[in-house]
Design a protein around this motif. Structure first.
Motif, PDB file in Angstrom:
ATOM      1  N   PHE A   1     -10.475  -6.238 -10.811  1.00  0.00           N
ATOM      2  CA  PHE A   1     -10.451  -7.357 -11.783  1.00  0.00           C
ATOM      3  C   PHE A   1      -9.245  -8.361 -11.490  1.00  0.00           C
ATOM      4  CE2 PHE A   1      -8.525  -9.121 -15.623  1.00  0.00           C
ATOM      5  CZ  PHE A   1      -9.898  -9.453 -16.377  1.00  0.00           C
ATOM      6  N   LEU A   2      -8.338  -7.958 -10.638  1.00  0.00           N
ATOM      7  CA  LEU A   2      -7.193  -8.869 -10.475  1.00  0.00           C
ATOM      8  C   LEU A   2      -7.590  -9.828  -9.286  1.00  0.00           C
ATOM      9  CD1 LEU A   2      -3.970  -6.685 -10.790  1.00  0.00           C
ATOM     10  CD2 LEU A   2      -4.628  -8.660 -12.109  1.00  0.00           C
ATOM     11  N   GLY A   3      -8.688  -9.387  -8.577  1.00  0.00           N
ATOM     12  CA  GLY A   3      -9.366 -10.164  -7.453  1.00  0.00           C
ATOM     13  C   GLY A   3      -8.659  -9.602  -6.102  1.00  0.00           C
ATOM     14  N   GLU A   4      -8.178  -8.406  -6.095  1.00  0.00           N
ATOM     15  CA  GLU A   4      -7.657  -7.660  -4.863  1.00  0.00           C
ATOM     16  C   GLU A   4      -8.756  -6.656  -4.386  1.00  0.00           C
ATOM     17  OE1 GLU A   4      -5.001  -9.016  -3.901  1.00  0.00           O
ATOM     18  OE2 GLU A   4      -3.776  -9.651  -5.850  1.00  0.00           O
ATOM     19  N   SER A   5      -8.693  -6.589  -3.029  1.00  0.00           N
ATOM     20  CA  SER A   5      -9.630  -5.760  -2.233  1.00  0.00           C
ATOM     21  C   SER A   5      -8.784  -4.554  -2.220  1.00  0.00           C
ATOM     22  CB  SER A   5     -10.300  -6.270  -1.045  1.00  0.00           C
ATOM     23  OG  SER A   5      -8.710  -6.506  -0.222  1.00  0.00           O
ATOM     24  N   CYS A   6      -9.564  -3.246  -2.176  1.00  0.00           N
ATOM     25  CA  CYS A   6      -8.651  -1.891  -2.262  1.00  0.00           C
ATOM     26  C   CYS A   6      -9.695  -1.011  -1.510  1.00  0.00           C
ATOM     27  CB  CYS A   6      -8.380  -1.555  -3.899  1.00  0.00           C
ATOM     28  SG  CYS A   6      -9.724  -1.312  -4.847  1.00  0.00           S
ATOM     29  N   GLN A   7      -8.897   0.132  -0.997  1.00  0.00           N
ATOM     30  CA  GLN A   7      -9.584   1.283  -0.574  1.00  0.00           C
ATOM     31  C   GLN A   7      -8.849   2.451  -1.217  1.00  0.00           C
ATOM     32  OE1 GLN A   7     -11.979   1.357   1.714  1.00  0.00           O
ATOM     33  NE2 GLN A   7     -12.021  -0.905   1.894  1.00  0.00           N
ATOM     34  N   SER A   8      -9.557   3.740  -1.394  1.00  0.00           N
ATOM     35  CA  SER A   8      -8.763   4.758  -1.956  1.00  0.00           C
ATOM     36  C   SER A   8      -9.020   5.944  -0.861  1.00  0.00           C
ATOM     37  CB  SER A   8      -9.690   5.124  -3.130  1.00  0.00           C
ATOM     38  OG  SER A   8     -11.003   5.390  -3.091  1.00  0.00           O
ATOM     39  N   ARG A   9      -7.879   6.782  -1.000  1.00  0.00           N
ATOM     40  CA  ARG A   9      -7.831   7.754  -0.318  1.00  0.00           C
ATOM     41  C   ARG A   9      -7.080   9.097  -0.857  1.00  0.00           C
ATOM     42  NH1 ARG A   9     -10.926   5.823   2.235  1.00  0.00           N
ATOM     43  NH2 ARG A   9     -11.042   5.711   4.488  1.00  0.00           N
TER      44      ARG A   9
ATOM     45  N   GLU B   1      -1.875   9.630   4.904  1.00  0.00           N
ATOM     46  CA  GLU B   1      -1.105   9.304   6.263  1.00  0.00           C
ATOM     47  C   GLU B   1      -1.923   8.871   7.162  1.00  0.00           C
ATOM     48  OE1 GLU B   1       2.292  11.382   8.845  1.00  0.00           O
ATOM     49  OE2 GLU B   1       1.800  12.461   7.225  1.00  0.00           O
ATOM     50  N   SER B   2      -2.898   9.451   7.703  1.00  0.00           N
ATOM     51  CA  SER B   2      -3.917   9.602   8.846  1.00  0.00           C
ATOM     52  C   SER B   2      -4.209   8.004   8.702  1.00  0.00           C
ATOM     53  CB  SER B   2      -4.991  10.485   8.875  1.00  0.00           C
ATOM     54  OG  SER B   2      -5.703  10.526   7.705  1.00  0.00           O
ATOM     55  N   TYR B   3      -4.762   7.615   7.320  1.00  0.00           N
ATOM     56  CA  TYR B   3      -5.447   6.145   7.079  1.00  0.00           C
ATOM     57  C   TYR B   3      -4.322   5.150   7.351  1.00  0.00           C
ATOM     58  CZ  TYR B   3      -7.640   2.197   4.662  1.00  0.00           C
ATOM     59  OH  TYR B   3      -7.865   1.117   4.386  1.00  0.00           O
ATOM     60  N   LEU B   4      -3.010   5.461   6.684  1.00  0.00           N
ATOM     61  CA  LEU B   4      -2.130   4.353   7.124  1.00  0.00           C
ATOM     62  C   LEU B   4      -1.847   4.127   8.716  1.00  0.00           C
ATOM     63  CD1 LEU B   4       0.255   5.083   4.012  1.00  0.00           C
ATOM     64  CD2 LEU B   4      -1.360   3.118   4.607  1.00  0.00           C
ATOM     65  N   LYS B   5      -1.754   5.325   9.395  1.00  0.00           N
ATOM     66  CA  LYS B   5      -1.586   5.354  10.556  1.00  0.00           C
ATOM     67  C   LYS B   5      -2.624   4.324  11.476  1.00  0.00           C
ATOM     68  CE  LYS B   5       1.471   9.642  11.483  1.00  0.00           C
ATOM     69  NZ  LYS B   5       1.465  10.757  12.063  1.00  0.00           N
TER      70      LYS B   5
ATOM     71  N   VAL C   1      -3.977   5.874  -3.665  1.00  0.00           N
ATOM     72  CA  VAL C   1      -3.904   7.217  -3.382  1.00  0.00           C
ATOM     73  C   VAL C   1      -3.634   8.077  -4.514  1.00  0.00           C
ATOM     74  CG1 VAL C   1      -2.536   8.842  -1.801  1.00  0.00           C
ATOM     75  CG2 VAL C   1      -2.788   6.266  -1.131  1.00  0.00           C
ATOM     76  N   SER C   2      -4.536   9.003  -4.761  1.00  0.00           N
ATOM     77  CA  SER C   2      -4.628   9.977  -5.797  1.00  0.00           C
ATOM     78  C   SER C   2      -5.721  11.088  -5.514  1.00  0.00           C
ATOM     79  CB  SER C   2      -4.765   9.363  -7.144  1.00  0.00           C
ATOM     80  OG  SER C   2      -5.079  10.487  -8.273  1.00  0.00           O
ATOM     81  N   ASP C   3      -5.470  12.371  -5.919  1.00  0.00           N
ATOM     82  CA  ASP C   3      -6.483  13.242  -5.866  1.00  0.00           C
ATOM     83  C   ASP C   3      -7.378  13.396  -7.099  1.00  0.00           C
ATOM     84  OD1 ASP C   3      -5.590  14.086  -3.298  1.00  0.00           O
ATOM     85  OD2 ASP C   3      -4.077  15.510  -4.175  1.00  0.00           O
TER      86      ASP C   3
ATOM     87  N   VAL D   1       6.758   8.056   1.879  1.00  0.00           N
ATOM     88  CA  VAL D   1       7.313   6.685   1.745  1.00  0.00           C
ATOM     89  C   VAL D   1       8.358   6.190   2.826  1.00  0.00           C
ATOM     90  CG1 VAL D   1       8.758   5.167   0.226  1.00  0.00           C
ATOM     91  CG2 VAL D   1       6.969   6.507  -0.723  1.00  0.00           C
ATOM     92  N   ALA D   2       9.061   7.196   3.050  1.00  0.00           N
ATOM     93  CA  ALA D   2       9.986   7.097   4.047  1.00  0.00           C
ATOM     94  C   ALA D   2       9.502   7.062   5.697  1.00  0.00           C
ATOM     95  CB  ALA D   2      10.998   8.518   4.345  1.00  0.00           C
ATOM     96  N   ARG D   3       8.236   7.479   5.964  1.00  0.00           N
ATOM     97  CA  ARG D   3       7.636   7.165   7.212  1.00  0.00           C
ATOM     98  C   ARG D   3       7.256   5.927   7.394  1.00  0.00           C
ATOM     99  NH1 ARG D   3       6.494  12.985   6.415  1.00  0.00           N
ATOM    100  NH2 ARG D   3       4.325  12.301   5.778  1.00  0.00           N
ATOM    101  N   PHE D   4       7.015   5.067   6.364  1.00  0.00           N
ATOM    102  CA  PHE D   4       6.181   3.836   6.487  1.00  0.00           C
ATOM    103  C   PHE D   4       7.092   2.707   5.716  1.00  0.00           C
ATOM    104  CE2 PHE D   4       2.813   6.942   6.897  1.00  0.00           C
ATOM    105  CZ  PHE D   4       1.885   6.580   7.963  1.00  0.00           C
ATOM    106  N   PRO D   5       8.385   2.431   6.294  1.00  0.00           N
ATOM    107  CA  PRO D   5       9.215   1.673   5.849  1.00  0.00           C
ATOM    108  C   PRO D   5       8.650   0.228   5.743  1.00  0.00           C
ATOM    109  CG  PRO D   5       9.964   2.122   7.872  1.00  0.00           C
ATOM    110  CD  PRO D   5       8.915   3.256   7.706  1.00  0.00           C
ATOM    111  N   HIS D   6       7.763  -0.173   6.383  1.00  0.00           N
ATOM    112  CA  HIS D   6       7.125  -1.571   6.559  1.00  0.00           C
ATOM    113  C   HIS D   6       6.214  -1.761   5.466  1.00  0.00           C
ATOM    114  CE1 HIS D   6       4.500   0.847   8.888  1.00  0.00           C
ATOM    115  NE2 HIS D   6       3.819   0.076   8.642  1.00  0.00           N
ATOM    116  N   ILE D   7       5.765  -0.746   4.834  1.00  0.00           N
ATOM    117  CA  ILE D   7       4.750  -0.867   3.573  1.00  0.00           C
ATOM    118  C   ILE D   7       5.525  -0.804   2.326  1.00  0.00           C
ATOM    119  CG2 ILE D   7       2.657   0.020   2.691  1.00  0.00           C
ATOM    120  CD1 ILE D   7       1.955   0.754   5.602  1.00  0.00           C
ATOM    121  N   PRO D   8       5.173  -1.591   1.381  1.00  0.00           N
ATOM    122  CA  PRO D   8       5.500  -1.400   0.051  1.00  0.00           C
ATOM    123  C   PRO D   8       4.996  -0.223  -0.797  1.00  0.00           C
ATOM    124  CG  PRO D   8       4.328  -3.442   0.182  1.00  0.00           C
ATOM    125  CD  PRO D   8       4.275  -2.979   1.370  1.00  0.00           C
TER     126      PRO D   8
END
Length: 483
Positions: free
Chosen positions: A23-31, A37-41, A7-9, A62-69
């Motif tokens: 490079f770390l072998g992780e999959s990712c999306q960007s917004r 917030e709409s993406y996480l919901k 997440v960044s503008d 961060v406070a609205r999504f306590p289940h996500i690190p």
């Protein structure tokens, strides 16, 4: 992590994050920050790496999504509002060790979240290879390359688990005999009275049970290589017969009289000190010098600890080749493994990687995740701290699930002093007061059962000691002095 949200503008920062995360072998999306917030919901995420450019917006998210690190990314050192699920803070520029450690924290937050069970891994087979850049392993490679094209007998020396058979297979593969068979024999695993038949074969009726003729390992290895592993465990009487084969290149089957020509290259190996055995009359000196034409010392892993990172990479690639999710290691975990003595050598390391791939498939392993014997230095295991609402929601969900699963015809237990009915009264109920009273009752019972030892009562309730202390203060729960 299956899905990391960046997440960044700033497109420049997004590109930088995508590069290193991929490079770390992780999959990712960007917004962007406004779309986050709409993406996480809608889709959620396993972790969120977010630029801490607008603190109030980020803190609210961060406070609205306590289940996500979440991991906050700062352009310079600064203060960040504390939150249980804000598991790490990174100051630019990004570095591989810091980002790996942060993703590991996100992984731990998700893996150990209340009510979540860990998925198991699949068993896989691992084997060792001549991997490494250390001087010791490069010497082995050079010796193998030099002796392989010749017909010289090779004696491989080294501790158990150092990969002596791998060295032997490399000698065979690089030789002119590579298209012929490679036949391994463990001399220590075959009883002495059967070893002669195993090596040279036998004729029909040679002994009780010999109902047909059988080829021996020498005959099976014709035109190729015979690998005699643990030659130091060979009985003395068999050493004499092996010496004759090496000298004259002929042998006879057990119970036979026809000489058999032998076109086999011999490679022997042992973890024993043969010169000491010669002095103790346990190994023939003449056989030793016949075998010791070209010795190769297979180094112990503790002598080439700098190769451990490359070995881990190689073993992980073997796992992936078997269709099993591999594990990755933080810098601290690798440093800890490099401190270990490795009595079992590369075999011990491969067994450890296999075990960890079962425990943590597709995850990042830190020092605290390693078995205790492999943990060195100061261990600072990350302990996720969860918001009260998340802990209480899990506790009450479990409570009501248990209540709903009870047989309606069972008699309620009144001795516990707890309300057992899950039906809503006609006049209604104040849920907040009801839950508070229930919580107070459970806390008092746990304290009384554990004689008011707070730490043990906290374990009984499945919460931290500090959390229990806060609740006791909140509800003014004190031990009553006995009169």
């Amino acid at each position: 992590m299956k899905d990391i949200l960046l997440v960044s503008d700033s497109q420049e920062l997004i590109h930088s994050l995508e590069t290193i995360v991929t490079f770390l072998g992780e999959s990712c999306q960007s917004r962007g920050l406004s779309d986050c917030e709409s993406y996480l919901k809608e889709k959620g995420a396993d972790a969120v790496l977010i630029e801490y450019a607008s603190p109030s917006v980020v803190n609210s998210l961060v406070a609205r999504f306590p289940h996500i690190p979440f991991v906050a990314i700062l352009h310079s050192n600064g203060e960040v509002a504390a939150s249980c699920n804000l598991v790490s803070v990174i100051t630019l520029p990004l570095t591989y060790p810091v980002l790996t450690q942060s993703i590991h924290r996100c992984q731990e937050y998700s893996r150990r979240k209340p009510g979540k069970t860990r998925a198991g891994g699949s068993k896989t087979r691992l084997f060792r290879s001549l991997v490494g850049k250390s001087d010791e392993i490069q010497i082995v490679r050079r010796l193998v390359e030099q002796v392989a094209p010749t017909e010289a007998t090779v004696l491989i020396l080294g501790e158990s688990g150092t990969g002596k058979e791998v060295v032997a297979r490399n000698v065979h593969f690089l030789s002119e005999r590579k298209d012929g068979p490679f036949i391994p024999v463990n001399c220590g695993a075959i009883p002495g009275e059967l070893l002669e038949s195993e090596l040279f074969g036998h004729e029909k009726g040679a002994f009780t049970g010999a109902i047909s003729a059988r080829k021996g390992r020498f005959e099976l290895a014709e035109g190729g290589t015979l690998f005699l592993d643990e030659i130091g465990d060979m009985p003395l009487q068999m050493q004499v017969k092996l010496l004759r084969v090496l000298q004259e290149r002929i042998y006879e089957r057990v119970g036979g009289s026809k000489p058999q020509q032998c076109n086999v290259r011999i490679i022997a190996a042992t973890h024993r000190h043969l010169e000491t055995m010669i002095k103790e009359d346990k190994f023939r000196e003449d056989l030793y010098y016949r075998l010791n034409v070209f010795p190769i010392d297979s180094p112990a892993l503790r002598q080439r600890k700098d190769d451990i990172p490359l070995l881990l990479q190689e073993l992980n690639s073997r796992i992936q080749g078997d269709g099993v999710d591999s594990v990755r290691f933080t810098e601290r975990a690798i440093e800890s493994l490099m401190e270990h003595n490795w009595a079992g050598n590369v075999r011990e390391l491969s067994n450890l990687v296999e075990r960890l791939s079962i425990l943590y498939p597709g995850q990042i392993v830190d020092v605290a995740d390693l078995p205790e014997k492999y943990q060195y230095g100061e261990i600072q295991a990350y302990e996720p701290d969860y918001p009260e609402e998340l802990l209480e929601r899990d506790a009450f969900n479990a409570l009501f699930a248990e209540s709903a699963s009870q047989d309606p015809y069972d008699e309620p237990e009144e001795e516990s002093g707890l309300p057992v009915s899950s039906s809503l009264p006609e006049e209604g109920v104040n849920l907040k007061e009801y839950l508070s009273e229930l919580e107070i009752t459970l806390i008092r019972q746990a304290l009384e059962q554990q004689e008011w030892v707070v730490a043990r009562a906290a374990d009984k309730l499945g919460m931290r000691r500090t959390t229990l202390v806060e609740k006791m203060r909140k509800y003014d729960i004190q031990r009553m002095e006995e009169v």
